[in-house]
Design an enzyme around this catalytic site. Structure first.
Site, short mmCIF file in Angstrom:
data_model
loop_
_atom_site.label_atom_id
_atom_site.label_comp_id
_atom_site.label_asym_id
_atom_site.label_seq_id
_atom_site.Cartn_x
_atom_site.Cartn_y
_atom_site.Cartn_z
N GLY A 1 -17.62 2.93 -3.76
CA GLY A 1 -17.98 4.20 -4.24
C GLY A 1 -20.04 4.04 -4.70
CE1 TYR B 1 -3.05 -2.40 0.02
CE2 TYR B 1 -4.32 -2.18 2.46
CZ TYR B 1 -4.14 -2.69 1.12
OH TYR B 1 -5.29 -4.12 1.12
#
Length: 329
Positions: free
Chosen positions: A222, A53
């Protein structure tokens, strides 16, 4: 905050877990610190990251790899009991360099990756060390030997998986049992109203083996966060999101209308739908701002009626139940 056991373990984790994939990429270090401070203040104790990440997650060495862990490490280094208040989870598997052994799950790779993560995180132990993906080329005898060694050395406490199929979970657990090792306590899977494939075989396997579910992308990237309303308010979307919206527009219109009808925000309904699953230990939320983190906490107080649940199944149908009954008599 509400808490639940991490699978069959005695460890309790917050029902909302802080996902840190955005740290170092979409979210700068100062804002990341604010989010982590707010999470601890809210009672969130499960912090989830990965060695990869902080930059684009694609094969080959990319700038930013390890940055999320480094940011968490600098936050922990401030002291104040930060390390003692969180359950720290990270992952191994993805490429972290150009070499042939800079990726996957050989014992060689696991040992070096764990040491590198500990250095970046500025800690002496990882509470939950997760395999980011299954490695079909590494035998379970090798993988469990490496994980057992880390546990014996006190560098890892629990082991988890991510993106495993049901049969891979079963294979892993049977191999661990043969070694008198606890094996997996958690599994991170893609799971939300728009992606329900894990209901077929992964969730039944998790229930059988006592492995806690940690859904990632709970808002469908989303899509389930009120995307149509945001568009009406002038919020711009990426080309990929616009394509997804057009593909699911009738469902999204029905979904957002349902949420408005029961007086709840779409994101809260999506999270509450996941939280009602008894196999689930925590939902991973990945806020880019402290405000997004605060908004997600509302889902813990949302109760969905039977009528609402039936309507959600109609809008976002699953695979028809669990295997094999979902597709056979």
């Amino acid at each position: 905050m509400q808490y639940a056991h991490l699978g069959r373990s005695g460890l309790k984790v917050s029902r909302l877990a802080l996902g840190t994939m955005n740290f170092g990429d979409a979210t700068d270090e100062a804002t990341s610190f604010e989010i982590m401070d707010a999470a601890v203040e809210a009672g969130i104790n499960l912090f989830d990251t990965a060695d990869v990440y902080g930059g684009p997650q694609s094969p080959g060495m990319k700038q930013g790899y390890g940055l999320s862990e480094e940011i968490i490490g600098r936050w922990l280094a401030q002291g104040g009991g930060r390390r003692e208040r969180i359950v720290l989870a990270t992952k191994v598997y993805q490429p972290m360099g150009p070499g042939p052994n800079d990726k996957y799950l050989s014992a060689y790779r696991i040992r070096r990756a764990a040491e590198d993560s500990l250095r970046r995180l500025r800690t002496d132990h990882i509470d939950l060390y997760q395999m980011h993906h299954v490695d079909r080329s590494a035998p379970w005898e090798e993988i469990w030997q490496a994980m057992e060694q880390l546990v014996r050395e006190g560098k890892v406490t629990y082991v988890g998986s991510s993106n495993f199929a049901g049969w891979q979970l079963a294979t892993a657990q049977n191999a661990a049992a043969a070694r008198a090792f606890m094996g997996l306590v958690s599994e991170q899977s893609l799971y939300n109203l728009t992606a329900r494939t894990v209901e077929l075989e992964v969730i039944p396997a998790l229930r059988h083996y006592g492995i806690g579910l940690l859904p990632w992308s709970p808002l469908g990237g989303g899509l389930l966060g009120g995307v149509l309303r945001k568009a009406r308010d002038g919020r711009r979307a990426t080309p990929r999101m616009r394509e997804a919206v057009e593909r699911h527009r009738p469902q999204l219109e029905a979904y957002e209308a349902l949420c408005a009808g029961i007086g709840e925000q779409p994101a809260d309904v999506a999270l509450a739908w996941l939280l009602r699953n008894p196999v689930l230990s925590a939902v991973i939320v990945g806020p880019r701002t402290p405000e997004q983190l605060a908004a997600g906490r509302r889902a813990l107080d949302v109760t969905l009626s039977d009528d609402t649940l039936r309507t959600l199944d109609e809008i976002w149908p699953g695979p028809g139940g669990e295997a094999p009954e979902a597709y056979a008599w």
